[in-house]
Design a protein around this motif. Structure first.
Motif, PDB file in Angstrom:
ATOM      1  N   LYS A  69     -66.725 -29.044 -31.085  1.00 52.28           N
ATOM      2  CA  LYS A  69     -66.154 -30.395 -30.970  1.00 52.28           C
ATOM      3  C   LYS A  69     -67.000 -31.231 -30.008  1.00 52.28           C
ATOM      4  N   ALA A  70     -67.465 -30.610 -28.925  1.00 51.55           N
ATOM      5  CA  ALA A  70     -68.311 -31.321 -27.961  1.00 51.55           C
ATOM      6  C   ALA A  70     -69.641 -31.725 -28.599  1.00 51.55           C
ATOM      7  N   ILE A  71     -70.159 -30.894 -29.500  1.00 57.99           N
ATOM      8  CA  ILE A  71     -71.384 -31.239 -30.229  1.00 57.99           C
ATOM      9  C   ILE A  71     -71.142 -32.472 -31.091  1.00 57.99           C
ATOM     10  N   GLU A  72     -70.026 -32.485 -31.798  1.00 54.22           N
ATOM     11  CA  GLU A  72     -69.675 -33.627 -32.652  1.00 54.22           C
ATOM     12  C   GLU A  72     -69.557 -34.912 -31.835  1.00 54.22           C
ATOM     13  N   ASP A  73     -69.049 -34.782 -30.617  1.00 54.22           N
ATOM     14  CA  ASP A  73     -68.855 -35.944 -29.751  1.00 54.22           C
ATOM     15  C   ASP A  73     -70.119 -36.318 -28.976  1.00 54.22           C
ATOM     16  N   ASN A  74     -71.236 -35.620 -29.258  1.00 52.46           N
ATOM     17  CA  ASN A  74     -72.528 -35.929 -28.631  1.00 52.46           C
ATOM     18  C   ASN A  74     -72.462 -35.828 -27.104  1.00 52.46           C
ATOM     19  N   MET A  75     -71.807 -34.788 -26.618  1.00 47.62           N
ATOM     20  CA  MET A  75     -71.621 -34.628 -25.183  1.00 47.62           C
ATOM     21  C   MET A  75     -72.740 -33.822 -24.518  1.00 47.62           C
ATOM     22  N   PHE A  76     -73.571 -33.164 -25.326  1.00 50.93           N
ATOM     23  CA  PHE A  76     -74.609 -32.308 -24.758  1.00 50.93           C
ATOM     24  C   PHE A  76     -75.988 -32.954 -24.807  1.00 50.93           C
ATOM     25  N   LEU A  77     -76.729 -32.786 -23.729  1.00 52.37           N
ATOM     26  CA  LEU A  77     -78.126 -33.194 -23.694  1.00 52.37           C
ATOM     27  C   LEU A  77     -78.917 -32.278 -24.622  1.00 52.37           C
ATOM     28  N   GLU A  78     -78.583 -30.991 -24.572  1.00 57.39           N
ATOM     29  CA  GLU A  78     -79.181 -29.995 -25.459  1.00 57.39           C
ATOM     30  C   GLU A  78     -78.241 -28.812 -25.536  1.00 57.39           C
ATOM     31  N   TYR A  79     -78.378 -28.038 -26.619  1.00 57.85           N
ATOM     32  CA  TYR A  79     -77.585 -26.819 -26.740  1.00 57.85           C
ATOM     33  C   TYR A  79     -78.351 -25.801 -27.577  1.00 57.85           C
ATOM     34  N   PRO A  98     -74.498 -30.466 -20.350  1.00 61.73           N
ATOM     35  CA  PRO A  98     -73.808 -31.750 -20.520  1.00 61.73           C
ATOM     36  C   PRO A  98     -74.686 -32.920 -20.067  1.00 61.73           C
ATOM     37  N   LYS A  99     -74.511 -34.047 -20.709  1.00 59.64           N
ATOM     38  CA  LYS A  99     -75.218 -35.251 -20.290  1.00 59.64           C
ATOM     39  C   LYS A  99     -74.588 -35.787 -19.008  1.00 59.64           C
ATOM     40  N   GLN A 100     -75.414 -36.320 -18.117  1.00 64.68           N
ATOM     41  CA  GLN A 100     -74.904 -36.911 -16.892  1.00 64.68           C
ATOM     42  C   GLN A 100     -75.918 -37.916 -16.342  1.00 64.68           C
ATOM     43  N   GLN A 115     -86.637 -24.549 -24.045  1.00 63.34           N
ATOM     44  CA  GLN A 115     -86.254 -25.714 -24.825  1.00 63.34           C
ATOM     45  C   GLN A 115     -85.331 -26.635 -24.027  1.00 63.34           C
ATOM     46  N   GLY A 116     -84.484 -26.041 -23.204  1.00 62.54           N
ATOM     47  CA  GLY A 116     -83.612 -26.842 -22.351  1.00 62.54           C
ATOM     48  C   GLY A 116     -84.400 -27.648 -21.337  1.00 62.54           C
ATOM     49  N   ALA A 117     -85.442 -27.036 -20.778  1.00 63.48           N
ATOM     50  CA  ALA A 117     -86.299 -27.740 -19.823  1.00 63.48           C
ATOM     51  C   ALA A 117     -86.988 -28.925 -20.492  1.00 63.48           C
ATOM     52  N   LYS A 118     -87.470 -28.704 -21.700  1.00 67.11           N
ATOM     53  CA  LYS A 118     -88.137 -29.788 -22.441  1.00 67.11           C
ATOM     54  C   LYS A 118     -87.156 -30.910 -22.757  1.00 67.11           C
ATOM     55  N   ALA A 119     -85.919 -30.544 -23.094  1.00 69.34           N
ATOM     56  CA  ALA A 119     -84.900 -31.552 -23.402  1.00 69.34           C
ATOM     57  C   ALA A 119     -84.572 -32.377 -22.159  1.00 69.34           C
ATOM     58  N   ILE A 121     -86.615 -32.993 -19.662  1.00 70.42           N
ATOM     59  CA  ILE A 121     -87.770 -33.853 -19.415  1.00 70.42           C
ATOM     60  C   ILE A 121     -87.775 -35.040 -20.376  1.00 70.42           C
ATOM     61  N   ASP A 122     -87.460 -34.789 -21.642  1.00 72.35           N
ATOM     62  CA  ASP A 122     -87.417 -35.871 -22.630  1.00 72.35           C
ATOM     63  C   ASP A 122     -86.334 -36.892 -22.284  1.00 72.35           C
ATOM     64  N   TYR A 123     -85.209 -36.385 -21.787  1.00 71.49           N
ATOM     65  CA  TYR A 123     -84.052 -37.253 -21.524  1.00 71.49           C
ATOM     66  C   TYR A 123     -84.185 -38.012 -20.198  1.00 71.49           C
ATOM     67  N   TYR A 124     -84.649 -37.318 -19.153  1.00 70.62           N
ATOM     68  CA  TYR A 124     -84.699 -37.918 -17.815  1.00 70.62           C
ATOM     69  C   TYR A 124     -86.089 -38.366 -17.388  1.00 70.62           C
ATOM     70  N   GLY A 125     -87.118 -37.896 -18.092  1.00 72.07           N
ATOM     71  CA  GLY A 125     -88.481 -38.265 -17.735  1.00 72.07           C
ATOM     72  C   GLY A 125     -89.130 -37.205 -16.855  1.00 72.07           C
ATOM     73  N   LYS A 126     -90.401 -36.914 -17.108  1.00 72.75           N
ATOM     74  CA  LYS A 126     -91.124 -35.901 -16.343  1.00 72.75           C
ATOM     75  C   LYS A 126     -91.159 -36.243 -14.860  1.00 72.75           C
TER      76      LYS A 126
END
Length: 214
Positions: A69-79, A98-100, A115-119, A121-126
């Protein structure tokens, strides 16, 4: 040290710890949090809670239905989803970050995989991320894993194979800012201090570089 570390957020807001299973990531993270005023990022999982773990402290443990359900609600930065076999019974374990928002003046520490580390970096910037790889030999890792109350040989062998693929040089090339050796002989406080001092050093280098470019 705790007072000085408040300035870390000016450059590296997220300290990302990666490493193979049973490499000692959690222990190093706890030391960074306790000694250097760094905030813990609690990730979410559907795997069974292990002996000694606390819900809401080590992980947020939820059901598979809640996770989906959390995936459907786009609550995760990555999973990620892992196929497991515990007690000869097949299962799927979900892990998610979780996104924050990054609060001003705060520094965060998270444990994840490549993959989580890459996500992150993509989301918050290197420029906001510092990736630490905790290296430990397979022999030491296996001995540590066997001491856990939830040890399952089938699941462990799966993890060994999975880790060898996911932490290959082709996957981690250009990703890691610092590698530390956790062979069981080093004091955890010293390892955490090494991480902290390297972050400070790189922070100073970046500040100097920015001044030169102005």
């Amino acid at each position: 040290d705790a007072q000085e570390s408040r300035g870390l957020g000016d450059v590296y807001k997220r300290q990302i710890i990666i490493g193979k299973s049973a490499s000692g990531k959690d222990t190093i993270q706890r030391e960074l949090i306790e000694s250097y005023n760094i905030q813990n990022i609690i990730t979410t999982t559907t795997r069974p809670i292990r002996e000694g773990e606390q819900d809401g402290k080590d992980y947020c443990f939820i059901s598979t239905k809640m996770f989906e359900k959390a995936i459907e609600d786009n609550m995760f930065l990555e999973y990620r989803v892992y196929n497991t076999s515990v007690g000869n019974k097949h299962d799927l374990w979900y892990y998610g970050t979780p996104k924050q928002k990054l609060a001003i003046g705060k520094n965060y520490c998270i444990i994840t995989d490549v993959q989580g580390a890459k996500a992150n970096i993509d989301y918050y910037g290197k420029e906001n991320c510092f990736v630490v790889f905790v290296h430990t030999t397979d022999k030491i890792r296996t001995n540590r894993a066997m001491q856990r109350g939830s040890f399952d040989i089938c699941e462990w062998e799966r993890r060994l194979k999975d880790d060898s693929l996911k932490f290959s040089s082709t996957q981690t090339d250009g990703l890691i800012d610092l590698t530390i050796e956790n062979d069981g002989e080093n004091n955890i406080a010293d390892l955490a201090k090494t991480v902290y001092e390297n972050i400070i050093t790189k922070q100073k280098m970046r500040v100097c570089q920015n001044r030169k470019e102005r």
